[in-house]
Design an enzyme around this catalytic site. Structure first.
Site, mmCIF file in Angstrom:
data_model
loop_
_atom_site.group_PDB
_atom_site.id
_atom_site.type_symbol
_atom_site.label_atom_id
_atom_site.label_comp_id
_atom_site.label_asym_id
_atom_site.label_seq_id
_atom_site.Cartn_x
_atom_site.Cartn_y
_atom_site.Cartn_z
ATOM 1 N N ILE A 1 -5.004 -0.440 -4.745
ATOM 2 C CA ILE A 1 -4.112 -1.445 -4.164
ATOM 3 C C ILE A 1 -4.428 -2.839 -4.703
ATOM 4 O O ILE A 1 -5.454 -3.445 -4.361
ATOM 5 C CB ILE A 1 -4.192 -1.432 -2.627
ATOM 6 C CG1 ILE A 1 -3.980 -0.009 -2.097
ATOM 7 C CG2 ILE A 1 -3.166 -2.393 -2.051
ATOM 8 C CD1 ILE A 1 -2.678 0.641 -2.530
ATOM 9 N N GLU B 1 3.626 1.502 -11.894
ATOM 10 C CA GLU B 1 5.073 1.454 -11.659
ATOM 11 C C GLU B 1 5.806 2.591 -12.375
ATOM 12 O O GLU B 1 6.933 2.430 -12.847
ATOM 13 C CB GLU B 1 5.655 0.097 -12.092
ATOM 14 C CG GLU B 1 5.279 -1.062 -11.206
ATOM 15 C CD GLU B 1 5.930 -1.010 -9.830
ATOM 16 O OE1 GLU B 1 6.968 -0.338 -9.686
ATOM 17 O OE2 GLU B 1 5.386 -1.623 -8.895
ATOM 18 N N GLY C 1 0.829 -1.206 0.000
ATOM 19 C CA GLY C 1 0.000 0.000 0.000
ATOM 20 C C GLY C 1 0.858 1.248 0.000
ATOM 21 O O GLY C 1 1.277 1.727 1.060
ATOM 22 N N LEU C 2 1.128 1.771 -1.178
ATOM 23 C CA LEU C 2 1.889 3.010 -1.310
ATOM 24 C C LEU C 2 0.992 4.128 -1.844
ATOM 25 O O LEU C 2 0.945 5.227 -1.298
ATOM 26 C CB LEU C 2 3.090 2.809 -2.242
ATOM 27 C CG LEU C 2 4.006 4.010 -2.465
ATOM 28 C CD1 LEU C 2 4.690 4.410 -1.156
ATOM 29 C CD2 LEU C 2 5.048 3.704 -3.544
ATOM 30 N N ILE D 1 -7.073 -6.202 -36.459
ATOM 31 C CA ILE D 1 -7.025 -7.396 -37.306
ATOM 32 C C ILE D 1 -8.260 -8.260 -37.105
ATOM 33 O O ILE D 1 -8.795 -8.840 -38.063
ATOM 34 C CB ILE D 1 -5.742 -8.196 -37.000
ATOM 35 C CG1 ILE D 1 -4.523 -7.451 -37.558
ATOM 36 C CG2 ILE D 1 -5.820 -9.610 -37.583
ATOM 37 C CD1 ILE D 1 -3.192 -8.014 -37.091
#
Length: 380
Positions: free
Chosen positions: A155, A364, A122-123, A338
């Site tokens: 998170i 990130e 958890g940042l 495609i």
């Protein structure tokens, strides 16, 4: 330059079978139901894929990071959400393995390596993503316990019924230079004052459980501090390059999967009396996919081997993450094109991969952050 050994090719073959037989048949259901892949997680743990690069003493596989990268690549090739659950678990595992005490490792690392629980970190907060210095969650030591107040969001692996230890960052004071002092803490899922908020709904990674976290006078024992007070930012930054390599690997998986699905579809479908693989405009699309997959694999494997050998890899990691995730987005886009009308139907994996790929350009460290890191390093 890296060389893929027989050991690594054996890993690839085994994980590819696992991905095709155990993951792919359930991918559409996981996407529609937005459900954590509990049975797949259990089997991956039993086979040793979840804890592959970690010590055997804690139920890890004793393997290397190149092998783990191949695990994630092959699973992301069929379902990025399952792969990212393993990757996010690894982020928490790395912090516990590198900075935890023996007691912390025995209690909290072991179960997230054997597949009985899933760990998360958890940042991120509502106002603190790439700007980690803006974290607002605070922890105060009172009467032998840490009291935590604040919230976290986005998170991964939170909110599942097997979510185990949460490794969270909180402000514990002020540094001599006036900046916030950050520390990391291990918060058990049943800690008093901790609660999981609403489940978050995403355009990709829908089979990966993502929630908000709330801490209202949440109390944990004093020995649940990870490492030393004030070392949180240093600990987290030490894991950043690894996270970027692994996110890049997920992009490589999407790239390879988009290529393989496109080649298969083009050999099966016809238009204007010809198979799709006879149209040069479509041939060029798969040529670009194949070229980019090869280049991304070279960059990412090289970065993974640098980590295994203990060599600096920060610049390599940022370059590889940037290239692989942006080329994954391009490949997913072209694969949808495609497939035509079928490409926008969620029954087709190319549709699901399109949403998954977009997420990779953000987590990130966004593509913009990676370009900033790369340019600053080169110009320094």
């Amino acid at each position: 330059m890296y060389q893929v050994s027989e050991y690594h090719e054996t890993i690839r073959e085994a994980v590819r079978r696992f991905a095709e037989q155990e993951v792919a048949p359930h991918s559409h259901t996981l996407w529609e139901d937005e459900e954590f892949p509990y049975e797949i997680w259990k089997k991956a743990g039993e086979l040793g894929y979840i804890g592959l690069p970690y010590p055997e003493a804690y139920d890890g596989g004793g393997g290397d990071w190149l092998g783990f990268a191949i695990v994630l690549e092959e699973i992301a090739r069929v379902d990025c959400a399952v792969a990212v659950s393993i990757m996010a678990n690894s982020t928490a595992a790395s912090l516990l393995n590198n900075f935890g005490t023996e007691a912390q490792k025995q209690r909290y690392l072991r179960p997230i390596l054997d597949g009985s629980q899933v760990g998360c970190i958890g940042l991120t907060e509502p106002n603190a993503g790439s700007d980690a210095a803006n974290i607002q969650t605070r922890a105060v030591l009172e009467n032998g316990q840490w009291v935590i107040n604040g919230s976290k969001t986005f998170i991964s692996n939170s909110g599942s019924r097997i979510t185990g230890p949460l490794v969270i960052a909180a402000v514990t004071g002020t540094r001599p230079d006036g900046r916030k002092e950050l520390s990391n803490f291990i918060v058990p899922n049943d800690a008093p004052g901790f609660s999981t908020g609403r489940k978050l709904h995403k355009i990709g990674w829908r089979g990966s459980s993502t929630s908000e976290l709330f801490f209202q006078n949440c109390t944990i024992p004093a020995d649940h501090l990870l490492g030393e007070v004030g070392s949180g930012l240093k600990q987290t930054l030490a894991q950043v390059s690894t996270g970027r390599i692994l996110i890049g690997i997920l992009g490589l998986g999407i790239l390879q999967g988009s290529l393989e699905r496109s080649v298969k579809y083009m050999s099966e479908r016809t238009a204007f009396g010809k198979q799709l693989n006879q149209f040069q405009s479509l041939q060029f699309k798969v040529a670009d996919m194949a070229t980019n997959a090869h280049a991304a694999r070279l960059m990412l494997y090289d970065a993974a081997v640098a980590k295994d050998e203990g060599r600096p890899n920060d610049l390599q990691a940022s370059m590889a993450k940037l290239f692989a995730t942006e080329k994954a987005m391009e490949a997913a886009h072209q694969a949808v094109q495609i497939h035509g009308g079928n490409g926008i139907m969620t029954e087709y994996p190319v549709s699901r991969a399109f949403g998954d790929a977009k997420v990779l350009e953000i987590v990130e460290g966004t593509s913009e952050i990676q370009r900033m890191i790369i340019s600053r390093t080169i110009l320094r």
